[in-house]
Structure formats: structure tokens, C-alpha cells
Write a protein that holds these residues in place. Structure first.
Motif, PDB file in Angstrom:
ATOM      1  N   ASN A   1      -7.834  -8.910  -2.897  1.00 32.68           N
ATOM      2  CA  ASN A   1      -7.526  -8.021  -1.786  1.00 32.68           C
ATOM      3  C   ASN A   1      -6.843  -8.832  -0.697  1.00 32.68           C
ATOM      4  O   ASN A   1      -7.306  -9.916  -0.343  1.00 32.68           O
ATOM      5  N   VAL A   2      -5.738  -8.297  -0.167  1.00 33.50           N
ATOM      6  CA  VAL A   2      -5.068  -8.865   0.997  1.00 33.50           C
ATOM      7  C   VAL A   2      -5.002  -7.744   2.018  1.00 33.50           C
ATOM      8  O   VAL A   2      -4.582  -6.623   1.688  1.00 33.50           O
ATOM      9  N   ASN A   3      -5.453  -8.016   3.258  1.00 33.82           N
ATOM     10  CA  ASN A   3      -5.506  -6.947   4.250  1.00 33.82           C
ATOM     11  C   ASN A   3      -5.210  -7.452   5.652  1.00 33.82           C
ATOM     12  O   ASN A   3      -5.281  -8.638   5.930  1.00 33.82           O
ATOM     13  N   TYR A   4      -4.898  -6.499   6.503  1.00 32.61           N
ATOM     14  CA  TYR A   4      -4.762  -6.732   7.942  1.00 32.61           C
ATOM     15  C   TYR A   4      -5.748  -5.797   8.612  1.00 32.61           C
ATOM     16  O   TYR A   4      -5.820  -4.609   8.280  1.00 32.61           O
TER      17      TYR A   4
ATOM     18  N   SER B   1     -13.971  -7.688   8.773  1.00 29.18           N
ATOM     19  CA  SER B   1     -13.443  -6.352   8.664  1.00 29.18           C
ATOM     20  C   SER B   1     -14.387  -5.491   7.854  1.00 29.18           C
ATOM     21  O   SER B   1     -15.288  -5.980   7.220  1.00 29.18           O
ATOM     22  N   ALA B   2     -14.148  -4.196   7.912  1.00 27.40           N
ATOM     23  CA  ALA B   2     -14.903  -3.295   7.056  1.00 27.40           C
ATOM     24  C   ALA B   2     -14.509  -3.587   5.611  1.00 27.40           C
ATOM     25  O   ALA B   2     -13.495  -4.221   5.348  1.00 27.40           O
ATOM     26  N   ALA B   3     -15.303  -3.114   4.673  1.00 26.49           N
ATOM     27  CA  ALA B   3     -14.993  -3.339   3.268  1.00 26.49           C
ATOM     28  C   ALA B   3     -13.657  -2.714   2.902  1.00 26.49           C
ATOM     29  O   ALA B   3     -13.283  -1.681   3.435  1.00 26.49           O
ATOM     30  N   PRO B   4     -12.920  -3.344   1.976  1.00 27.68           N
ATOM     31  CA  PRO B   4     -11.675  -2.728   1.526  1.00 27.68           C
ATOM     32  C   PRO B   4     -11.963  -1.406   0.820  1.00 27.68           C
ATOM     33  O   PRO B   4     -13.082  -1.160   0.377  1.00 27.68           O
ATOM     34  N   ILE B   5     -10.963  -0.572   0.707  1.00 33.33           N
ATOM     35  CA  ILE B   5     -11.113   0.721   0.047  1.00 33.33           C
ATOM     36  C   ILE B   5     -10.775   0.553  -1.425  1.00 33.33           C
ATOM     37  O   ILE B   5      -9.711   0.033  -1.771  1.00 33.33           O
TER      38      ILE B   5
END
Length: 167
Positions: A141-144, A20-24
Motif C-alpha cells: 500500500n502507498v498512500n497520502y 493514518s487510518a487503515a487503507p481501504i
């Protein structure tokens, strides 16, 4: 302390062949964040009060090892950002400039949430996630994320987890 954080971050990046792209992030002026995730790694630095530059690497299941260089520009505080960049190695001869937007919440009890959307000629990508400070300058970081190529191929949807170090 900064040297320790830098060495830890360098080791984390060197060991990452992780999409994924980097987290914000909401970085302070002249702060750097280095992170690794389930299938990605990144480094970014806030060069002015409003501009953050970064580079990211993502290991896509079908689309190879994509690399991004990007700029985030704070439009409203650190909560609304415009994003522009360039992505290499999308398979075949596809390299794309991209643009997008990111929204994030202020930190509450060490948590902040975000959503981002970027699009180029051959793809678009959405990410939503939560950042949590876990130690002094270390965050979780936790992301979808949802990666959609425009010309064939499968969409890539996944939940990711990552660590970052800020200094």
C-alpha cells in the motif's frame, strides 16, 4: 498456508510501533487483512458479505498513539463504503466517534486505488492510496494522508507505505 500467513502477520504487528487510518481494501467474505505501515498498524475482518470490522493504531507526531475501532459497510459493491467508528487517545481527554465514506476502484492488474474521508467532533482525516498485490496473499500500500485536528495543533500530512497479509 493460513497458519504461516497468520504468524507472519502477528510478527509484523508485534514489531510495529508505527499515521493514518487503515487503507481501504476489497476483502472477500470472511477474509482477514493484517497490515503495518510507516506509522500505523491494523487488523480487519469481513464478517458478512457487506460488513467489515477493524481496529487500527496510529502513532501521531503531536497527538499520541491513537486507537480506532471501526465498521465499514459496503453500499455499492465493494467500491462504495460507509465508515463508522470510535477513536481513543487523541490528546487530553479527547475521544471521538467518527463517520465517513470510502470509494475504491475495481482491481486491474492487481492494482486498486481508493480515497477515504472520516470526521469526528475534534478531527477530520483524508486518505488516498493505491494497493498492489505483490505475492499470493501479500499486498503493498502507498498512500497520502491528511489529518486535521479541529482545535489547534498542526495538520499532519504524509506519504506512507505499508504491507498487508490477507487470509
Amino acid at each position: 498456508m493460513k497458519k504461516t500467513a497468520f504468524v507472519l502477520a502477528a510478527v509484523m504487528l508485534a514489531g510495529a510501533s508505527f499515521a493514518s487510518a487503515a487503507p481501504i481494501h476489497q476483502l472477500a467474505n470472511h477474509e482477514t487483512s493484517i497490515g503495518v505501515g510507516t506509522k500505523d498498524s491494523y487488523i480487519e475482518h469481513k464478517v458478512t458479505g457487506k460488513a467489515t470490522i477493524g481496529a487500527a493504531y496510529a502513532d501521531r507526531d503531536e497527538y499520541g498513539d491513537q486507537k480506532d475501532a471501526y465498521l465499514q459497510y459496503d453500499v455499492v459493491g465493494s467500491e462504495v463504503k460507509l465508515i463508522g467508528g470510535y477513536r481513543w487517545d487523541m490528546g487530553g481527554e479527547k475521544n471521538n466517534a467518527f463517520g465517513g465514506v470510502a470509494l475504491s476502484t475495481p482491481k486491474v492488474f492487481g492494482f486498486d486505488a481508493y480515497a477515504s474521508y472520516i470526521a469526528g467532533k475534534d478531527f477530520n482525516e483524508t486518505q488516498v492510496g493505491i494497493n498492489k498485490d505483490i505475492l499470493l496473499n501479500v499486498g503493498l500500500n502507498v498512500n497520502y494522508h491528511n489529518f486535521k485536528p479541529r482545535h489547534g495543533g498542526h495538520h499532519e500530512n504524509a506519504v506512507g507505505v505499508g504491507l498487508n497479509v490477507r487470509f
